[in-house]
Design a protein around this motif. Structure first.
Motif, PDB file in Angstrom:
ATOM      1  N   MET A 157       0.847  -1.172   0.000  1.00  0.00           N
ATOM      2  CA  MET A 157       0.000   0.000   0.000  1.00  0.00           C
ATOM      3  C   MET A 157       0.890   1.232   0.000  1.00  0.00           C
ATOM      4  N   ILE A 158       0.518   2.222  -0.785  1.00  0.00           N
ATOM      5  CA  ILE A 158       1.225   3.497  -0.823  1.00  0.00           C
ATOM      6  C   ILE A 158       0.302   4.567  -0.265  1.00  0.00           C
ATOM      7  N   ILE A 159       0.817   5.308   0.711  1.00  0.00           N
ATOM      8  CA  ILE A 159       0.037   6.391   1.306  1.00  0.00           C
ATOM      9  C   ILE A 159       0.703   7.709   0.932  1.00  0.00           C
ATOM     10  N   PHE A 198      -2.017  -3.514  12.794  1.00  0.00           N
ATOM     11  CA  PHE A 198      -2.276  -3.636  11.363  1.00  0.00           C
ATOM     12  C   PHE A 198      -0.976  -3.381  10.593  1.00  0.00           C
ATOM     13  N   ASP A 199      -0.878  -3.954   9.408  1.00  0.00           N
ATOM     14  CA  ASP A 199       0.356  -3.894   8.619  1.00  0.00           C
ATOM     15  C   ASP A 199       0.851  -2.470   8.370  1.00  0.00           C
ATOM     16  N   TRP A 200      -0.035  -1.547   8.140  1.00  0.00           N
ATOM     17  CA  TRP A 200       0.332  -0.176   7.784  1.00  0.00           C
ATOM     18  C   TRP A 200       0.822   0.639   8.970  1.00  0.00           C
ATOM     19  N   SER A 255       4.878   1.696   9.757  1.00  0.00           N
ATOM     20  CA  SER A 255       5.499   2.583   8.767  1.00  0.00           C
ATOM     21  C   SER A 255       4.830   3.960   8.754  1.00  0.00           C
ATOM     22  N   PHE A 256       3.513   4.002   8.951  1.00  0.00           N
ATOM     23  CA  PHE A 256       2.821   5.289   8.959  1.00  0.00           C
ATOM     24  C   PHE A 256       3.217   6.109  10.186  1.00  0.00           C
ATOM     25  N   ARG A 316       6.346  10.563  12.797  1.00  0.00           N
ATOM     26  CA  ARG A 316       7.439  10.973  13.685  1.00  0.00           C
ATOM     27  C   ARG A 316       8.531  11.702  12.909  1.00  0.00           C
ATOM     28  N   PHE A 317       8.866  11.206  11.727  1.00  0.00           N
ATOM     29  CA  PHE A 317       9.864  11.853  10.872  1.00  0.00           C
ATOM     30  C   PHE A 317       9.446  13.281  10.563  1.00  0.00           C
TER      31      PHE A 317
END
Length: 123
Positions: free
Chosen positions: A1-3, A96-98, A101-102, A107-108
């Protein structure tokens, strides 16, 4: 998935916990089955749609009424349900998988993150 998200104007994001960050609904619903089977010998089935996203009090009262249970100790049932849930969650609760990374992306970007829940503080 791309967000794709433009975070330039976002200062904070508040997530709900159950069903958003962690896949707790299946464990929570299954623990209701365990409690009703042990306490009353009742199989409440697997259609949880009437109680998903509701409070524990609502869920218990829904199934008590649906199965015409007249005598019960609500506090004892709540404690049994929570104990069962935590036992299951210790080994089976996952995000959940996302999620990871989200949150790293937020945080970044120095975006404040909060968690809100109608669940118990312990949960």
């Amino acid at each position: 998935m791309i967000i794709l998200i433009n975070t330039n104007n976002i200062e904070a994001i508040i997530f709900d916990c159950d069903g958003v960050l962690v896949n707790s609904e299946p464990l929570s619903c299954y623990s209701l089955n365990v409690v009703f089977d042990k306490a009353f010998g009742i199989d409440i089935g697997t259609n949880y749609s009437p109680v998903i996203g509701t409070s524990l009090d609502f869920a218990l009262n829904y199934y008590l009424k649906k199965h015409d249970v007249k005598e019960y100790d609500l506090e004892k049932l709540k404690n049994q349900k929570e104990k069962t849930y935590f036992s299951l969650a210790e080994k089976d609760l996952v995000t959940f998988d996302w999620c990871e990374s989200f949150i790293q992306l937020l945080r970044f970007r120095s975006i404040t993150i909060g968690v809100a829940s109608s669940g118990s503080h312990k949960k």
